[in-house]
Design a protein around this motif. Structure first.
Motif, PDB file in Angstrom:
ATOM      1  N   VAL A  94     -17.423 120.157 -17.155  1.00 29.06           N
ATOM      2  CA  VAL A  94     -18.214 119.619 -16.634  1.00 29.06           C
ATOM      3  C   VAL A  94     -19.531 120.347 -17.276  1.00 29.06           C
ATOM      4  N   GLY A  95     -20.128 119.599 -18.322  1.00 28.41           N
ATOM      5  CA  GLY A  95     -21.287 120.023 -19.144  1.00 28.41           C
ATOM      6  C   GLY A  95     -20.740 120.713 -20.349  1.00 28.41           C
ATOM      7  N   GLU A  96     -21.235 121.713 -20.150  1.00 32.88           N
ATOM      8  CA  GLU A  96     -20.477 123.234 -21.181  1.00 32.88           C
ATOM      9  C   GLU A  96     -19.477 124.517 -20.131  1.00 32.88           C
ATOM     10  N   ASP A  97     -19.414 124.402 -18.952  1.00 38.72           N
ATOM     11  CA  ASP A  97     -18.836 124.511 -18.135  1.00 38.72           C
ATOM     12  C   ASP A  97     -17.666 124.373 -18.036  1.00 38.72           C
ATOM     13  N   TRP A  98     -16.664 125.137 -16.737  1.00 38.53           N
ATOM     14  CA  TRP A  98     -15.132 124.521 -16.555  1.00 38.53           C
ATOM     15  C   TRP A  98     -15.410 124.861 -14.979  1.00 38.53           C
ATOM     16  N   VAL A  99     -14.724 123.925 -14.759  1.00 37.37           N
ATOM     17  CA  VAL A  99     -14.977 124.011 -12.922  1.00 37.37           C
ATOM     18  C   VAL A  99     -13.467 124.166 -12.900  1.00 37.37           C
TER      19      VAL A  99
END
Length: 101
Positions: A94-99
Motif C-alpha cells: 500500500v503506497g510505500e508500505d507493506w500491510v
C-alpha cells in the motif's frame, strides 16, 4: 507442477551424490482437491491428496531407486511444504508500505 519440478531436480542431484545411475526421469502428478461454495460466495479449496507417478530409466536396482526417491522427497522443499504444516504470511503493498493481510 512445482512439486514435480522440485522432486525431479532433487532426484537428479541426489542420484549423483548417492552414485545411483539414472538416464532419464519422467513424472506425472494428479492433485486432488475439495471445493466448497456457499451461494455466490467464492469457493474455499482444501487439498485432499497428491499422486506422483515416477518413471526412471536406470540400470540401478529397484531398492536403489526407492532409496533415491526417499532422499529426494526429504530434500524437496515443495513436497515438505505440502506435507508439514507451516505458517504462510501475506502482505499487500500500500503506497510505500507493506500491510499484513
Amino acid at each position: 507442477a512445482g512439486v514435480v519440478t522440485c522432486l525431479m531436480t532433487q532426484m537428479k542431484a541426489f542420484a549423483k551424490r548417492l552414485r545411483i545411475p539414472v538416464e532419464n526421469i519422467a513424472m506425472n502428478a494428479d492433485f486432488h482437491w475439495r471445493l466448497v461454495q456457499v451461494g455466490r460466495e467464492p469457493y474455499v479449496s482444501q487439498p485432499v491428496g497428491f499422486d506422483i507417478d515416477i518413471d526412471v530409466e536406470s540400470d540401478a536396482s529397484v531398492e536403489d531407486i526407492k532409496r533415491l526417491i526417499a532422499a529426494a522427497k526429504k530434500g524437496c522443499f515443495a513436497e515438505q511444504a505440502l506435507t508439514l504444516p507451516c505458517e504462510i504470511g501475506h502482505r499487500l503493498k500500500v503506497g510505500e508500505d507493506w500491510v499484513e493481510v
